[in-house]
Motif scaffolding. Structure first.
Motif, PDB file in Angstrom:
ATOM      1  N   LEU A   5       0.928  -1.082   0.126  1.00  0.00           N
ATOM      2  CA  LEU A   5      -0.030  -0.104   0.008  1.00  0.00           C
ATOM      3  C   LEU A   5       0.796   1.311   0.033  1.00  0.00           C
ATOM      4  O   LEU A   5       0.528   2.337  -0.599  1.00  0.00           O
ATOM      5  CB  LEU A   5      -0.830  -0.100   1.236  1.00  0.00           C
ATOM      6  N   ALA A   6       1.845   1.321   0.772  1.00  0.00           N
ATOM      7  CA  ALA A   6       2.735   2.297   0.886  1.00  0.00           C
ATOM      8  C   ALA A   6       3.620   2.472  -0.546  1.00  0.00           C
ATOM      9  O   ALA A   6       3.603   3.640  -1.003  1.00  0.00           O
ATOM     10  CB  ALA A   6       4.137   2.243   1.970  1.00  0.00           C
ATOM     11  N   LYS A  59       2.205   1.626  -3.239  1.00  0.00           N
ATOM     12  CA  LYS A  59       1.209   2.414  -4.290  1.00  0.00           C
ATOM     13  C   LYS A  59       0.986   3.652  -4.293  1.00  0.00           C
ATOM     14  O   LYS A  59       0.673   4.567  -5.052  1.00  0.00           O
ATOM     15  CB  LYS A  59      -0.191   1.463  -4.103  1.00  0.00           C
ATOM     16  N   GLN A  60       1.036   4.129  -3.146  1.00  0.00           N
ATOM     17  CA  GLN A  60       0.926   5.601  -2.657  1.00  0.00           C
ATOM     18  C   GLN A  60       2.257   6.353  -2.752  1.00  0.00           C
ATOM     19  O   GLN A  60       2.053   7.690  -2.488  1.00  0.00           O
ATOM     20  CB  GLN A  60       0.540   5.845  -1.143  1.00  0.00           C
ATOM     21  N   GLY A  61       3.134   5.562  -3.159  1.00  0.00           N
ATOM     22  CA  GLY A  61       4.503   6.562  -3.310  1.00  0.00           C
ATOM     23  C   GLY A  61       5.471   6.679  -2.327  1.00  0.00           C
ATOM     24  O   GLY A  61       6.256   7.695  -2.433  1.00  0.00           O
ATOM     25  N   LYS A  62       5.115   6.095  -1.160  1.00  0.00           N
ATOM     26  CA  LYS A  62       5.851   6.488   0.070  1.00  0.00           C
ATOM     27  C   LYS A  62       7.150   5.559   0.117  1.00  0.00           C
ATOM     28  O   LYS A  62       7.904   6.157   0.936  1.00  0.00           O
ATOM     29  CB  LYS A  62       5.045   6.279   1.177  1.00  0.00           C
TER      30      LYS A  62
END
Lengths: 292, 278, 292
Positions: free
Chosen positions: A196-197, A199-202
């Protein structure tokens, strides 16, 4: 403040006395060889304990698609590891009870005796073999990187100075830190959170065993947005975790695994979770170790 | 003040005001656009959100895995059991803390100060990871029970402080009067002081229950299938930012619906009993 | 002669009485010995058959965490402590200012602001911090403007920033309530009386109301800042390497639970004691003028 000081002093002393008392604690008496007059402590082997209990307690992951996760329809733990454990339980003619474990606590749970077998995507490592035993390799894998489709990262060398997502307590976290000390590793509690991180570019990439990456990619709405890159920078042979020094139980598990391979049961489970019809297709490129 | 100077001052003030108004306008533009953007995206999310995820997993959220107690039921059960047992521990340690004998009060002070100065997650790790490694007998105990023990040990210290404050809130004259009417110290404590103190403590205890319900979410770290774990397991299956956001918000709303009535009632009680007044 | 001996005796008893706190640790030692021999050795080991087999090995702290960079576990702990202190201080400052603003909203005559602040405070206070941390880190991406998120992700420690956001929003709700209660606890008549004396509203606030309110508010604020330090351990779930995370790395990697957790406990204990001591001193000396 004086009271607190006294309490702190007393605590230190209590800890000290316990530490001193414990340090020269006698080793557990060595088990005598056969023919000795010393009566060896009777330990019930795991296999007998399971049969007596009528339940095989298996530790599996609860958030690693497709190895062990909570199925939406079934409201139960399902997956590749779960099916392997079910087969072993069927062979023993006992029921099976699943316990969710995490990378951080699984070995602890096995050494504590809270589970009889660990099927939790665990890599067979020599340092782990000191406290627990492993079965033969039931799944062969290695560590790779998962990056977005248009990413420029092609191998672990490109990661210098960038952020990589991984999971606390897993081997992949340590491997990537050893292989590329310049990158910043962000450790999450589970693989889906790391994805998820990503995916969010984190984080710019995430790393773990390639089959887990395939599973994560497949559970995404658009699997073609992601790619798995790089060579294996570590080899990860998965073994079932078993209690230490219990050869009867270990042999049973090993023979069962080989039997599964021979009678096609293993392939059936593989096809069910990682075959061509599934979202997590991964071609089978290796063979289980078979003893004649 | 001369006329010229007044004029100059006025001009400066006017200039400054213009600058301020311009700045405000500029800022309001940014503020306004960001607020509208926020609401726009919020409305989009509200209308396009896949509510099926919540609906399909509702049974999982409420009751956990099939054949086991889990989900919201387990959260409330664990909180209630821990509160009950922590209350007993709290009364014992609170009375010990108030005692004038040092060998009673010092261990209590040590325990209370130690537990109150470490985070709950550390207490949970102590209880869930350390004892099972020590002996064969302790291994067979389930993880939930260790979690409950940790919550008891943690909340007990806080309740002990509440009990102490409650006892101190009862006026000294009560004790003196009951002693002079022939009761022993213990009798006076049990029959006169404690009942009054307990009445004063009710609002704080309700607040403690609320924080216990919130704190059970930390059992997720040790793999107990309570409400937060069911939420996280579901969001981990659907690896999707929007779904995840909705699930977390749903979880927050459920916790709020459980906790807010308790908080509100404790506030009402506080007003009724006049505890909050100084 | 007899008289002198008696005097000496009295003097000695006075001395003993004065320095009796020195003996308290000895009493504790006696209690510890009692617990060790009677409770543990006789009751647990002989009657209940529970024996602790755990050998302490604090040398584990000096082994290398990452071989490639020769970073030891001590370095990891130092990093963790620094991060914990940093995140607590930054969050406290942000939470204080946010909390003050919210308290002013709560006390203002504008109905909209009051309702907004009240609903904010109630919602934040009645939901677990863990869910909030996850919501801010994983869930806010679609809600925030893209410019802001891309800017935030370009920063070097995003996790830290999100941790500060979550912690300060959570704590600000509690602080706002404390400040509001403090100001409201000053009777209204004081304000009216000082207005009648010819003070302006701001003067009355500054010279009469606030000094008294601060005196009431400071103790709960101290406990809130302690709570904040403790709750900062939860940001490990989004990958911030603070004290709790480093201890998890230690016992995840080496299975040395007691060593890892005992050191962590002592560090948290000393942090809390130091904070409460410092703030109490501040309260005592710098705010003493508020005691009318």
């Amino acid at each position: 403040m004086k009271k607190l000081l006294v309490v702190a002093l007393a605590l230190v002393m209590v800890v000290a006395i316990f530490a001193c008392e414990k340090a020269p604690a006698p080793e557990p008496a060595p088990v005598g060889d056969g023919g000795d007059t010393i009566v060896a402590p009777v330990t019930i082997s795991t296999i007998e304990a399971i049969k007596e209990r009528g339940v095989l307690r298996a530790g599996v992951k609860d958030s690693v698609v497709p190895f062990g996760f909570v199925g939406e329809k079934e409201r139960e733990l399902v997956g590749f590891d779960v099916d392997i454990c079910r087969y072993i339980a069927k062979k023993l003619k006992v029921k099976v009870k699943f316990t969710a474990v995490t990378s951080a606590n699984r070995i602890q749970m096995l050494t504590d005796g809270q589970v009889d077998i660990l099927a939790a995507t665990m890599t067979h490592k020599i340092e782990r073999d000191e406290v627990i035993d492993f079965s033969i390799t039931y799944f062969m894998d290695g560590q790779k990187l998962l990056v977005p489709k248009d990413s420029e990262i092609a191998s672990i060398d490109d990661l210098a100075g960038l952020k990589v997502g991984s999971v606390k307590g897993s081997t992949s976290e340590k491997n990537v830190k050893e292989a590329q000390p310049d990158c910043e590793v962000i450790s999450f509690e589970g693989y889906p959170e790391a994805f998820l991180a990503l995916k969010q570019g984190k984080v710019v990439a995430m790393t773990t065993d390639s089959v887990i990456l395939v599973g994560l990619m497949g559970s995404d709405d658009n699997p073609e947005d992601w790619k798995i890159v790089g060579d294996f920078f570590s080899s990860e042979p998965y073994g079932l975790g078993l209690p230490n020094n219990d050869s009867e139980w270990r042999d049973f598990v090993n023979f069962t695994l080989m039997e599964m391979w021979r009678n096609g049961e293993w392939k059936k489970i593989y096809d069910k979770w990682l075959g061509e019809d599934t979202k997590y297709y991964m071609p089978l490129s290796w063979e289980i170790e078979l003893w004649p | 003040m001369s006329h010229a100077r007044t004029q100059k001052l006025t001009r400066i003030i006017l200039k400054a005001a213009t600058v301020v108004i311009l700045l405000l306008l500029l800022l309001s533009e940014i503020l306004f656009s960001s607020i509208t953007l926020f609401f726009k995206s919020m409305i989009t999310v509200i209308f396009t959100y896949p509510y099926g995820v919540i609906y399909n997993n509702l049974m999982f959220f409420l009751f956990g895995l099939r054949g086991k107690i889990g989900g919201l039921t387990l959260t409330i059960l664990v909180a209630a059991v821990s509160l009950l047992l922590a209350f007993i521990a709290g009364i014992i340690f609170g009375l010990m803390r108030n005692s004038r004998r040092w060998w009673l009060s010092y261990p209590a002070i040590g325990y209370i100060e130690l537990v109150r100065s470490v985070p709950l997650i550390l207490v949970i790790f102590w209880f869930c990871f350390f004892p099972p490694g020590l002996s064969e007998t302790l291994k067979s105990v389930g993880r939930v029970y260790y979690g409950i023990f940790a919550l008891i040990a943690f909340t007990g210290a806080y309740i002990a402080e509440i009990v102490r404050a409650g006892i101190l809130s009862v006026s000294k004259g009560q004790m003196e009067a009951s002693r002079s009417s022939g009761l022993t110290h213990t009798q006076a404590m049990i029959y006169i002081i404690l009942p009054q103190a307990l009445k004063n403590m009710i609002p704080s205890l309700v607040n403690q229950f609320v924080s216990l319900i919130k704190d059970t979410s930390l059992l997720w770290f040790v793999g107990v299938m309570e409400f937060t774990s069911t939420i996280f397991a579901t969001s981990n299956r659907e690896v999707n930012t929007t779904v995840t956001m909705g699930l977390y918000f749903f979880a927050a709303v459920v916790y709020f619906l459980v906790c807010y009535p308790l908080t509100a009632s404790s506030r009402k009680l506080e007003k009724k009993l006049g505890v909050g007044e100084r | 002669m007899i008289k002198k001996a008696r005097e000496l005796k009295v003097e000695a008893s006075i001395l003993i009485n004065r320095y009796r706190f020195i003996f308290y640790p000895l009493y504790f030692l006696a209690i510890a010995l009692f617990i060790y021999f009677v409770v543990y050795k006789i009751l647990l080991v002989n009657v209940l058959n529970i024996e602790f087999n755990y050998k302490l090995n604090y040398a584990i702290f000096f082994t290398n965490y990452i071989e490639a960079t020769r970073q030891s576990y001590v370095d990891l702990y130092v990093l963790g402590v620094i991060t914990t202190i940093k995140i607590s201080i930054i969050s406290l400052v942000v939470a204080m200012s946010l909390g003050t603003v919210l308290a002013i909203f709560r006390l203002s005559n504008v109905k909209v602001l009051d309702i907004f602040a009240k609903s904010y405070i109630e919602f934040i206070r009645n939901t677990p911090l863990l869910i909030q941390i996850f919501f801010w880190y994983f869930g806010t991406d679609p809600l925030l403007p893209k410019v802001f998120t891309t800017w935030l992700k370009a920063q070097s420690n995003v996790e830290f920033a999100y941790g500060v956001i979550a912690l300060s929003i959570y704590t600000s709700a509690f602080i706002a309530e404390e400040i509001r209660a403090g100001i409201q606890s000053i009777p209204k008549e004081q304000m009216e009386a000082s207005r009648a004396q010819g003070f302006s509203f701001l003067q009355a606030m500054r010279l009469v109301i606030l000094p008294q309110a601060i005196r009431i508010v400071i103790p709960p604020l101290i406990s809130q800042s302690l709570n904040l330090t403790k709750y900062s351990s939860l940001v490990m779930s989004i990958g911030v390497v603070e004290l709790m995370a480093s201890s998890r790395f230690l016992f995840g990697g080496t299975a040395r639970i007691f060593e890892a957790l005992s050191v962590t406990t002592i560090i948290y204990l000393s942090l809390s004691l130091a904070i409460s001591f410092a703030l109490n001193q501040y309260n005592k000396y710098f705010l003493s003028y508020t005691r009318y």
